[in-house]
Structure formats: C-alpha cells, structure tokens
Design an enzyme around this catalytic site. Structure first.
Site, PDB file in Angstrom:
ATOM      1  N   ASP A  64       0.819  -1.203   0.000  1.00 49.95           N
ATOM      2  CA  ASP A  64       0.000   0.000   0.000  1.00 49.95           C
ATOM      3  C   ASP A  64       0.860   1.263   0.000  1.00 49.95           C
ATOM      4  O   ASP A  64       0.475   2.290  -0.563  1.00 49.95           O
ATOM      5  CB  ASP A  64      -0.921   0.010   1.218  1.00 49.95           C
ATOM      6  CG  ASP A  64      -2.086  -0.966   1.076  1.00 49.95           C
ATOM      7  OD1 ASP A  64      -2.336  -1.434  -0.050  1.00 49.95           O
ATOM      8  OD2 ASP A  64      -2.739  -1.270   2.089  1.00 49.95           O
ATOM      9  N   ASN A 137      -4.632   9.095   2.846  1.00 48.90           N
ATOM     10  CA  ASN A 137      -4.915   8.510   4.159  1.00 48.90           C
ATOM     11  C   ASN A 137      -5.342   9.550   5.183  1.00 48.90           C
ATOM     12  O   ASN A 137      -6.452   9.483   5.704  1.00 48.90           O
ATOM     13  CB  ASN A 137      -3.693   7.753   4.694  1.00 48.90           C
ATOM     14  CG  ASN A 137      -3.626   6.327   4.206  1.00 48.90           C
ATOM     15  OD1 ASN A 137      -4.593   5.794   3.685  1.00 48.90           O
ATOM     16  ND2 ASN A 137      -2.469   5.707   4.361  1.00 48.90           N
ATOM     17  N   GLU A 138      -4.433  10.476   5.532  1.00 50.80           N
ATOM     18  CA  GLU A 138      -4.764  11.402   6.605  1.00 50.80           C
ATOM     19  C   GLU A 138      -3.903  12.659   6.571  1.00 50.80           C
ATOM     20  O   GLU A 138      -2.798  12.665   6.027  1.00 50.80           O
ATOM     21  CB  GLU A 138      -4.614  10.732   7.974  1.00 50.80           C
ATOM     22  CG  GLU A 138      -3.196  10.530   8.461  1.00 50.80           C
ATOM     23  CD  GLU A 138      -2.483   9.338   7.883  1.00 50.80           C
ATOM     24  OE1 GLU A 138      -1.342   9.529   7.422  1.00 50.80           O
ATOM     25  OE2 GLU A 138      -3.042   8.225   7.895  1.00 50.80           O
ATOM     26  N   HIS A 148       5.418  13.537  26.515  1.00 48.81           N
ATOM     27  CA  HIS A 148       5.302  14.524  27.585  1.00 48.81           C
ATOM     28  C   HIS A 148       6.027  15.820  27.232  1.00 48.81           C
ATOM     29  O   HIS A 148       7.186  15.816  26.830  1.00 48.81           O
ATOM     30  CB  HIS A 148       5.880  13.960  28.890  1.00 48.81           C
ATOM     31  CG  HIS A 148       5.794  14.902  30.046  1.00 48.81           C
ATOM     32  ND1 HIS A 148       4.597  15.226  30.658  1.00 48.81           N
ATOM     33  CD2 HIS A 148       6.758  15.619  30.688  1.00 48.81           C
ATOM     34  CE1 HIS A 148       4.823  16.087  31.634  1.00 48.81           C
ATOM     35  NE2 HIS A 148       6.125  16.348  31.673  1.00 48.81           N
ATOM     36  N   THR A 180      -7.709   2.637   8.447  1.00 50.97           N
ATOM     37  CA  THR A 180      -6.930   1.465   8.862  1.00 50.97           C
ATOM     38  C   THR A 180      -5.451   1.780   9.041  1.00 50.97           C
ATOM     39  O   THR A 180      -4.664   0.872   9.317  1.00 50.97           O
ATOM     40  CB  THR A 180      -7.071   0.341   7.817  1.00 50.97           C
ATOM     41  OG1 THR A 180      -6.644   0.839   6.538  1.00 50.97           O
ATOM     42  CG2 THR A 180      -8.512  -0.133   7.706  1.00 50.97           C
ATOM     43  N   ALA A 181      -5.077   3.046   8.874  1.00 51.31           N
ATOM     44  CA  ALA A 181      -3.661   3.433   8.950  1.00 51.31           C
ATOM     45  C   ALA A 181      -3.362   4.085  10.295  1.00 51.31           C
ATOM     46  O   ALA A 181      -3.606   3.501  11.346  1.00 51.31           O
ATOM     47  CB  ALA A 181      -3.326   4.339   7.765  1.00 51.31           C
ATOM     48  N   ASN A 183      -4.843   6.354  11.906  1.00 51.77           N
ATOM     49  CA  ASN A 183      -6.054   6.474  12.719  1.00 51.77           C
ATOM     50  C   ASN A 183      -6.294   5.241  13.580  1.00 51.77           C
ATOM     51  O   ASN A 183      -6.634   5.345  14.763  1.00 51.77           O
ATOM     52  CB  ASN A 183      -7.253   6.717  11.798  1.00 51.77           C
ATOM     53  CG  ASN A 183      -8.579   6.536  12.511  1.00 51.77           C
ATOM     54  OD1 ASN A 183      -8.962   7.327  13.354  1.00 51.77           O
ATOM     55  ND2 ASN A 183      -9.276   5.463  12.162  1.00 51.77           N
ATOM     56  N   ALA A 204      -3.720  11.326  22.157  1.00 48.17           N
ATOM     57  CA  ALA A 204      -3.245  11.485  23.533  1.00 48.17           C
ATOM     58  C   ALA A 204      -3.654  12.826  24.116  1.00 48.17           C
ATOM     59  O   ALA A 204      -2.833  13.575  24.670  1.00 48.17           O
ATOM     60  CB  ALA A 204      -1.727  11.304  23.608  1.00 48.17           C
TER      61      ALA A 204
END
Length: 274
Positions: A64, A137-138, A148, A180-181, A183, A204
C-alpha cells in the site's frame, strides 16, 4: 485506441521488478513505460513517476505504501494495484493474476476509452499562504514532538462549530481509506471504504473527546496554540512547519484518486492485521 501504461515497481524489490518485466512483455499491443529505478534493474528505458500523468493507466506493484507514493505523483490517472505487501487494502490484485487482470483493463480502455474504477477521496490542508500535497490517508497536525511536554493545544471546529479543545500530542483527520492506517493506531474507528465520511481523532489528549465521524464535505478547522512550533503532515510525507497561534483548514480535495480493476475484500484484509 493506443493504450499507454505506466508501471511502477516497489524500489529494491526483485519480485516486483520481475513482474514489471513480465507485464511489459505481455502488453505487446500497449505502449508501456516503467519508473527510472525499475528501468535500471531490468534494462529498460525509464521515466520519472511524475511524468506518468499522461498515461491511461498506471500499475503499482508492491504494498500500500507504493500505491500511496504513486497516487501522490500521478494525480487522477487511474491506478491498478498489484499486492506484494502483507495486507493489501488498496492493492486488490494478486501477483499471479496480474497479467490477465491488467490485460483486461487495457482491453476495456482500448474498447471504451475509460476504466471501470472507484474514486477515493483525498484531503487538502492549507493555512496562511501555504497548502500541502493532497492526502489519501490522513492529515496530521501535531506539536513539536510526541510525548510529555511536546504537544500543543488544538481546538477542533467542524463547519464552524466547536467540537473539542485540549492539549494533545496532535489531531488527525482521516479518510475512510486511512481509517486502517495512523487512525487505527490511535484507537480510531474503522470505516468501510466507500463511505462518504471523514474521521477526526485526537492523539493522547488530556481532555479527550471520542473520535468523531463527520460528513465527507465537512470543513474542519484545527486551531493550534500553546506551542513554540507545530507541524501539519500529509500522509506522513509532505510536511509544513507551523508557527502557533495558527489555524489549519482540512477538507476534501477537488481531485480524488481513481483505483482501477477489482476491489479488495475489506474484511479479509482486516484479518491480516496484527
């Protein structure tokens, strides 16, 4: 009509390169070119992948990730994916079936001048005087680093309405293709391909809201504050450094990706995930 086909094989993958050579030999009635790296490996002349936008079809041989790379380079040119990877959400064709499947698509192009394919939304991200390459994808917006002390405060607005605001490592907006990546790795929901939706998922966050599924034509604003620097990233590749306070706008791009050939079985592919 004469059919022009581009072939892109996964870099440094001998199996992919051998299959590219086999496809060239089998497509005697089409005009074929391969990418430069593959050309050097198999003794053919090659062209940059970005120059394959004038092809009728581009065949991507690999995982992919290879198809994502090809999609960035060739825009709306139809792509057929041959799967040499582990899962194959985007690459529906098995290597043993590649020659007849590609030949059938070429025959259809020759007869009808078009391919039977499905369109996948891509995302665009922009800000004050800049934009990123579209993402299949994103789009991710995050602080100077994960962990942190490395996040940012990010307010999420959907069609002008505030959904959430929290200090977080980041926020991602994913297409159904990208569910499905990254995310999924951030505990976001799976979304079946073809659904007209987008996913908005905090990473987070200290005051987290559930991942949100919205209409695919929603306008999403990510306002970034409380950080010395931040980044907007498209599909893990195209990156823009940000100077907070700033706002990143995310929406569906005008030009989708067209996948030619058979569709992969989404649920069978899910079973291959670790």
């Amino acid at each position: 009509m004469d059919v022009a086909v581009g072939i892109v094989a996964q870099r440094d993958n001998e199996r992919a390169q051998a299959l590219a050579a086999t496809l060239i030999d089998s497509l005697e009635d089409a005009t074929t070119v391969v990418d430069e790296a593959t050309a050097a490996a198999i003794g053919e002349g090659g062209v940059p992948v970005a120059s394959m936008t004038d092809r009728d079809l581009v065949v991507s041989i690999g995982g992919d990730g290879t198809l994502l790379f090809v999609a960035r380079e060739v825009g709306q040119t139809p792509i057929l994916g041959v799967n040499l990877g582990e899962v194959g959400f985007l690459n529906a064709v098995a290597p043993d079936d590649a020659v007849p499947v590609v030949a059938n698509v070429v025959d259809s192009l020759r007869a009808d001048g078009a391919v039977d394919g499905r369109q996948l939304d891509r995302l665009r991200a922009d800000g004050d005087g800049w934009d990123l390459e579209p993402a299949l994808n994103e789009i991710v917006v995050h602080g100077p680093r994960r962990g942190h002390g490395g996040g940012a405060t990010i307010e999420i607005r959907v069609d002008g309405e505030r959904y959430a605001e929290s200090h977080a490592d980041g926020v991602l907006v994913a297409t159904p293709t990208g569910s499905t990546a990254y995310n999924l790795g951030e505990d976001g929901p799976l979304v079946r391909p073809g659904t007209d939706t987008l996913i908005v998922n905090q990473m987070a966050a200290t005051e987290a809201m559930p991942p949100l599924v919205v209409d695919h034509d929603a306008e999403i604003e990510l306002a970034v504050t409380d950080a010395e620097t931040a980044y907007a990233i498209s599909d893990g590749r195209s990156r823009r450094e940000l100077e907070p306070p700033t706002t990143v706008n995310v929406s569906v791009a005008d030009e989708p990706v067209t996948l030619a050939g058979p569709r992969s079985n989404f649920f069978e592919a899910l079973e291959k995930l670790e």
